[in-house]
Write a protein that holds these residues in place. Structure first.
Motif, PDB file in Angstrom:
ATOM      1  N   VAL A  19      68.640  33.795  94.950  1.00 18.20           N
ATOM      2  CA  VAL A  19      69.474  33.053  95.899  1.00 18.20           C
ATOM      3  C   VAL A  19      70.951  33.307  95.606  1.00 18.20           C
ATOM      4  CG1 VAL A  19      70.175  30.720  96.601  1.00 18.20           C
ATOM      5  CG2 VAL A  19      67.754  31.303  96.419  1.00 18.20           C
ATOM      6  N   ILE A  20      71.334  33.337  94.339  1.00 21.09           N
ATOM      7  CA  ILE A  20      72.722  33.632  93.972  1.00 21.09           C
ATOM      8  C   ILE A  20      73.092  35.047  94.388  1.00 21.09           C
ATOM      9  CG2 ILE A  20      74.266  33.997  92.002  1.00 21.09           C
ATOM     10  CD1 ILE A  20      72.864  31.597  90.662  1.00 21.09           C
ATOM     11  N   ALA A  21      72.207  36.003  94.163  1.00 21.84           N
ATOM     12  CA  ALA A  21      72.475  37.392  94.562  1.00 21.84           C
ATOM     13  C   ALA A  21      72.601  37.515  96.078  1.00 21.84           C
ATOM     14  CB  ALA A  21      71.371  38.309  94.049  1.00 21.84           C
ATOM     15  N   PHE A  22      71.779  36.785  96.822  1.00 21.19           N
ATOM     16  CA  PHE A  22      71.860  36.816  98.280  1.00 21.19           C
ATOM     17  C   PHE A  22      73.188  36.272  98.774  1.00 21.19           C
ATOM     18  CE2 PHE A  22      71.325  34.560 102.311  1.00 21.19           C
ATOM     19  CZ  PHE A  22      71.051  35.637 103.137  1.00 21.19           C
ATOM     20  N   PHE A  23      73.609  35.121  98.257  1.00 26.63           N
ATOM     21  CA  PHE A  23      74.875  34.546  98.702  1.00 26.63           C
ATOM     22  C   PHE A  23      76.063  35.400  98.266  1.00 26.63           C
ATOM     23  CE2 PHE A  23      72.430  30.557  99.249  1.00 26.63           C
ATOM     24  CZ  PHE A  23      72.737  30.358 100.583  1.00 26.63           C
ATOM     25  N   TRP A  24      75.975  36.052  97.104  1.00 27.65           N
ATOM     26  CA  TRP A  24      77.037  36.965  96.684  1.00 27.65           C
ATOM     27  C   TRP A  24      77.126  38.150  97.650  1.00 27.65           C
ATOM     28  CZ3 TRP A  24      76.409  42.094  95.289  1.00 27.65           C
ATOM     29  CH2 TRP A  24      77.572  42.735  94.894  1.00 27.65           C
TER      30      TRP A  24
END
Length: 76
Positions: A19-24
């Protein structure tokens, strides 16, 4: 059965990382133009053009001589 106590936190950790990688990726505009890379293989490359001196340059870097600079030298 004890392995489930390790697998659930690991799965949650992977989910949080995803999820963090997606939002980044969305914040840094990674998904802005999805078709550009797919169409780039269909485009032709710029072919070098021959000049009078025989060297190869691209059409974008080919410039005409500056007449104003040469005329100012003749006036001096």
């Amino acid at each position: 059965m004890n392995i489930i106590y390790y697998l659930i936190p690991v799965a949650i950790l992977f989910m949080v990382i995803g999820v963090i990688a997606f939002f980044w990726a969305t914040k840094s505009e990674q998904f802005e133009d999805l078709e550009k890379q797919g169409l780039s293989i269909l485009m032709d490359d710029v072919k070098p053009a021959k000049t009078d001196s025989g060297d190869e340059t691209t059409a974008a870097t080919k410039t005409a001589p500056l007449e104003s600079a040469s005329s100012s030298k003749n006036e001096l």
